[in-house]
Design an enzyme around this catalytic site. Structure first.
Site, PDB file in Angstrom:
ATOM      1  N   ASP A 108      17.046 134.323   8.326  1.00 36.42           N
ATOM      2  CA  ASP A 108      18.749 134.737   8.589  1.00 36.42           C
ATOM      3  C   ASP A 108      19.962 133.743   8.414  1.00 36.42           C
ATOM      4  OD1 ASP A 108      20.042 136.337  11.676  1.00 36.42           O
ATOM      5  OD2 ASP A 108      21.436 135.146  10.176  1.00 36.42           O
TER       6      ASP A 108
ATOM      7  N   ARG B 266      31.620 137.844  10.485  1.00 33.92           N
ATOM      8  CA  ARG B 266      31.156 138.692   9.196  1.00 33.92           C
ATOM      9  C   ARG B 266      32.447 139.877  10.400  1.00 33.92           C
ATOM     10  NH1 ARG B 266      25.508 138.150   7.580  1.00 33.92           N
ATOM     11  NH2 ARG B 266      25.337 136.823   5.687  1.00 33.92           N
TER      12      ARG B 266
ATOM     13  N   ASP C 158      17.841 137.399  20.774  1.00 28.88           N
ATOM     14  CA  ASP C 158      19.270 138.336  20.335  1.00 28.88           C
ATOM     15  C   ASP C 158      19.485 138.566  19.815  1.00 28.88           C
ATOM     16  OD1 ASP C 158      18.244 136.715  17.932  1.00 28.88           O
ATOM     17  OD2 ASP C 158      19.385 135.268  17.410  1.00 28.88           O
ATOM     18  N   HIS C 159      19.086 139.780  18.748  1.00 35.73           N
ATOM     19  CA  HIS C 159      20.166 140.911  18.349  1.00 35.73           C
ATOM     20  C   HIS C 159      19.651 141.955  19.033  1.00 35.73           C
ATOM     21  CE1 HIS C 159      20.444 137.646  14.891  1.00 35.73           C
ATOM     22  NE2 HIS C 159      20.501 138.504  14.418  1.00 35.73           N
TER      23      HIS C 159
HETATM   24  C1  MIC Z   1      23.685 139.348  10.489  1.00 38.54           C
HETATM   25  O1  MIC Z   1      24.660 138.282  10.772  1.00 38.54           O
HETATM   26  O2  MIC Z   1      24.269 140.460   9.654  1.00 38.54           O
HETATM   27  C2  MIC Z   1      22.185 139.313  10.981  1.00 38.54           C
HETATM   28  C3  MIC Z   1      21.639 140.584  11.902  1.00 38.54           C
HETATM   29  O3  MIC Z   1      22.340 137.843  11.657  1.00 38.54           O
HETATM   30  C4  MIC Z   1      21.544 138.742   9.555  1.00 38.54           C
HETATM   31  C5  MIC Z   1      19.895 138.988   9.383  1.00 38.54           C
HETATM   32  C6  MIC Z   1      19.436 140.453  10.332  1.00 38.54           C
HETATM   33  O4  MIC Z   1      20.091 141.287   9.491  1.00 38.54           O
HETATM   34  O5  MIC Z   1      18.928 140.733  10.833  1.00 38.54           O
HETATM   35  C7  MIC Z   1      21.853 137.510   8.359  1.00 38.54           C
HETATM   36  O6  MIC Z   1      23.127 137.136   8.785  1.00 38.54           O
HETATM   37  O7  MIC Z   1      20.771 137.627   7.417  1.00 38.54           O
HETATM   38 FE1  SF4 Z   2      23.869 137.102  15.680  1.00 40.52          FE
HETATM   39 FE2  SF4 Z   2      24.327 137.222  12.643  1.00 40.52          FE
HETATM   40 FE3  SF4 Z   2      26.436 137.905  14.728  1.00 40.52          FE
HETATM   41 FE4  SF4 Z   2      25.158 135.132  14.242  1.00 40.52          FE
HETATM   42  S1  SF4 Z   2      26.358 136.574  12.559  1.00 40.52           S
HETATM   43  S2  SF4 Z   2      25.827 136.003  16.131  1.00 40.52           S
HETATM   44  S3  SF4 Z   2      22.833 135.517  14.182  1.00 40.52           S
HETATM   45  S4  SF4 Z   2      24.520 138.642  14.505  1.00 40.52           S
END
Ligand code: MIC
Ligand code: SF4
Length: 755
Positions: free
Chosen positions: A160, A449, A95-96
């Site tokens: 994650d 985030r 998914d990433h």
């Molecule tokens: C994120 O939301 O920062 C991620 C990308 O999903 C990370 C995991 C990663 O760095 O692959 C997370 O939240 O753990």
């Molecule tokens: Fe993907 Fe992390 Fe964003 Fe969720 S917060 S959608 S797991 S990158």
């Protein structure tokens, strides 16, 4: 039938006795969190009370989930563990790695072309070791887990940080680094410090523009980005029961943003409805049989102050929509106060992009509520001012939303882009036109985030987090300070009109549907499956074990960087374009700490070599020290390593010769990741000692040879003027973790044990 139903039934069978034993041992009624924790002890039913926030406890999680960007490293490590099959049901989700640019079909194909090597690797490793693989386009890990695997009262871990999303179905679901996942997949116990408990009472009911997202935006504002560290947040009360299961998931998901170990809700009717609607009558029926054990005891919820370490009360009747940001998810502003605050702080009021999606808010309910706003605007003749981008959470959600006309509704705005069922812009996988100009601008999204550069790589993008319905309203108005409750908009006839309150469906009235959910079941017997990693690859690299500790004090170490202010995992190991190297330790190490602000000079990715005085990028200087045989250390501020679970943030410095990270405080997952990779993660006993550290100091550990549980370590700081400061450092290593340090990494120990 649900996946792994027999495992779920086995877990439920343990419940009555395990809960009774825990009540006896603790001598009190139990919270839901305690019931789940005590039912999942590695050593069986308890006879003793664990001290919250102090005791390390071995747990036996029921399942493991990994996503492509972390699974590569987790599985490269698992391949070294010497096992032929995973010990618990596990899945990996692609998914990433898929970029959002043109829209779903083109982007998905492009994503597959670009990442073919990695997807093939994951697919074959999964096939070999008995792991379910969700192919690119199947959806975002946490929505797929919620729809298929999460179950009330279960315990899972995932590589994650937003694994916590599954708390929406009443689980204890915890984000971990890949090395932790390897423990569980290898059939070993998983260790966690017994968490503290924060109780959140929700009274009243959500109404009008207020959404589940606003509950967690408000909690983040109260608790702050590190206030939940080491705690489980348990939600209860009539307001909790009134929320949909996916709404509960939204709230639990963003618990990661307050540092909480996880969050959870008791099993109730909305969770039952969700289980049934997603084809899991068997799980709902099994849960109903033991339902009194799948929620906190009544005495606990009646007197929460007696049983939780901290209690917060939120009245949903009085809650109003919030926008959190910019640059940190805990800067909470009620929409009604945005104009004043934005003007005062110089946040751009015009909004160019409004994005709905991410694992937090991409459910069917989220899409229906946002679509209702779009429909209303279209009916009232209002043209959107900002562009709208949407990433559905899963193929099941997308397919059902398309069938029910929601996608058509979004497309009534000419500028709407429906992106792939994937993380996309949430993790910097967004080819946003013009972002390279680095202009100051604002965007609004329903993600979790909003750290600097996270969505589009532009440090001047001010990203604000809000509910999907608010994001839709901001898309239409094009204004950050638009308050749909009070403000009007001008329509095509020049009339002033107000947007109607959002409406939506908790679950699709005609049920979920999907043609191809994107799941690949593993081979029954994977022993013949070959996993090939080309030595020439720049995406994948087999791991070489880190060196064990030589038994000597670390002396003559140099400072690689003293990071100032916020230093999240995004600062330590940036995502976006760097995600392509997640399976190649040496290549990804070229992003090591490039986002951290150097306390000397205030710049990012610019440090001075203490060998020859040159100024260069952090990874280059680190490699220079390493080549010269000089150990280096990193110094940091509060909540160092906040955010992601990515163990690359620990493995990269380790690979580049950093042996100790000394900070004012750590985020939980990152601290564990450092320990697992055989590093020293230490905190200043006196926070002000941070100020003693000079750029050109030399560091000597003086008592590493007596590194023990509960005993502080001593560091000698030799300044160039000849003066020396000796400071004390705290650590939280127990005996096992000290063994990881000695062995060079936790994995080295597993390997030794299996040989
Ligand atoms: C994120 O939301 O920062 C991620 C990308 O999903 C990370 C995991 C990663 O760095 O692959 C997370 O939240 O753990
Ligand atoms: Fe993907 Fe992390 Fe964003 Fe969720 S917060 S959608 S797991 S990158």
């Amino acid at each position: 039938m649900a996946f792994d139903i027999n495992m779920i039934k086995r877990v439920y069978k343990k419940y009555p006795k395990a809960v009774e034993a825990a009540r006896k041992a603790t001598g009190k009624p139990l919270t839901l969190s305690e019931k789940i924790l005590y039912t999942h002890l590695w050593n069986g039913n308890t006879t003793k009370l664990f001290k919250r926030g102090e005791d390390y406890v071995d747990f036996a999680p029921d399942r493991v989930a990994m996503q492509d960007a972390t699974a590569q490293m987790a599985l490269l490590q698992f391949m070294q563990a010497g096992k032929s099959k995973v010990a618990v049901p596990s899945t990996a989700h692609a998914d990433h790695l898929i970029q959002a640019k043109f829209g779903a079909s083109k982007d998905l194909q492009e994503g597959i072309n670009q990442n073919n090597e990695v997807f093939n690797f994951l697919s074959s490793v999964c096939n070999k070791y008995g792991i379910g693989f969700w192919k690119p386009g199947a959806g975002i890990i946490h929505q797929v887990v919620l729809e298929n695997y999460a179950f009330p009262g279960g315990m899972m871990i995932g590589t994650d940080s937003h694994t916590v999303n599954a708390g929406g179905l009443g689980m204890i679901a915890i984000g971990v680094g890949g090395a932790d996942a390897v423990d569980v997949m290898a059939g070993m116990p998983w260790e966690l410090k017994f968490p503290k408990l924060i109780g959140v009472i929700l009274t009243g009911n959500l109404n009008g523009w207020t959404a589940p997202k606003d509950v967690i935006l408000k909690v983040a504002g109260i608790v702050s980005a590190k206030g939940g560290t080491g705690s489980i947040v348990e939600y209860f009360g009539e307001g909790a029961i009134s929320l949909s299961a996916t709404g509960k998931g939204t709230i639990c998901n963003m618990g990661a943003e307050i540092g909480a170990t996880t969050s959870t809700f008791g099993y109730d009717k909305s969770i039952e409805r969700y289980l049934r609607s997603t084809g899991r009558n068997d799980v709902a029926d099994a849960a109903n049989e033991i339902k009194e054990h799948l929620t906190g005891d009544a005495e606990v919820y009646a007197n929460p102050d007696k049983y939780f370490d901290q209690v917060i009360e939120i009245n949903l009747d009085e809650l109003t929509p919030h926008l959190n940001g910019p640059f940190t998810p805990d800067l909470a502003t009620p929409v009604s106060e945005m104009n004043e605050k934005a003007t005062k702080n110089g946040w751009p009021l015009d909004v160019e992009w409004a994005l709905i999606g991410s694992c937090t808010n991409s459910s069917y309910e989220d899409l229906t509520r946002a679509a209702s706003i779009v429909e209303d605007a279209v009916n009232k003749g209002i043209e959107p001012k900002a562009k709208l981008g949407i990433n559905p959470g899963s193929e099941q959600v997308r397919y059902t939303a398309e069938r029910d006309g929601l996608i058509d509704t979004f497309n009534k705005f000419e500028s709407t882009k429906i992106f792939t069922n994937a993380c996309g812009p949430c993790i910097g996988q967004w080819d946003r036109e013009g972002s390279e100009k680095e202009e100051k601008n604002s965007i609004v999204h329903s993600f979790n985030r909003n750290f600097a550069k996270r969505a589009d790589g532009n440090p001047n993008t001010h990203a604000f987090v809000a509910s999907p319905e608010m994001v839709a309203a901001v898309a239409i108005s094009g204004r950050l300070d638009f308050n749909p409750i009070t403000d009007t908009l001008t329509n095509e006839n020049g009339d002033q009109v107000k947007l109607a309150d959002p409406t939506g469906y908790e679950l699709p009235p005609n049920g979920f549907d999907v043609e191809d959910n994107g799941y690949q079941a593993p081979a029954e017997d994977g022993s013949n499956v070959e996993v090939v990693v080309s030595p020439e690859s720049n995406r994948l690299q087999l791991l070489t074990p880190f060196n064990p500790w030589d038994g000597e004090n670390i002396t003559g170490a140099k400072l690689l960087i003293k990071a100032e202010g916020k230093c999240t995992t995004d600062h330590i190991s940036m995502a976006g374009p760097w995600l392509r190297y997640r399976g190649h330790l040496d290549n990804i190490s070229n992003n090591c700490l490039i986002g951290a602000v150097n306390a000397f000079g205030g710049k990012t990715n610019s440090v001075v070599s203490q060998i020859d005085g040159t100024t260069d990028e952090v990874p280059n200087i680190a490699r220079q020290y390493k080549d010269a045989g000089i150990t280096s250390i990193v110094v940091g501020d509060h909540n160092y390593g906040e955010g992601s679970s990515r163990e690359h943030a620990a493995m990269e410095p380790r690979h580049l010769g950093v042996m100790a990270v000394i900070v004012k405080s750590f985020a939980r997952i990152h601290e564990t990741n450092l320990k697992k990779q055989g590093m020293l993660g230490l905190t200043f006993v006196n926070e002000s000692d941070y100020d003693l550290i000079k750029e050109d100091d030399t560091f000597n550990f003086t008592d590493l040879n007596s590194f023990e549980d509960g005993k502080q370590l001593t560091l000698e700081i030799v300044h160039t003027n000849g003066l020396t400061d000796t400071i004390l450092l705290n650590h939280t290593y127990n005996e096992t973790q000290i063994d990881w340090f000695k062995a060079g990494s936790a994995l080295n120990l597993i390997r030794e044990e299996n040989n």
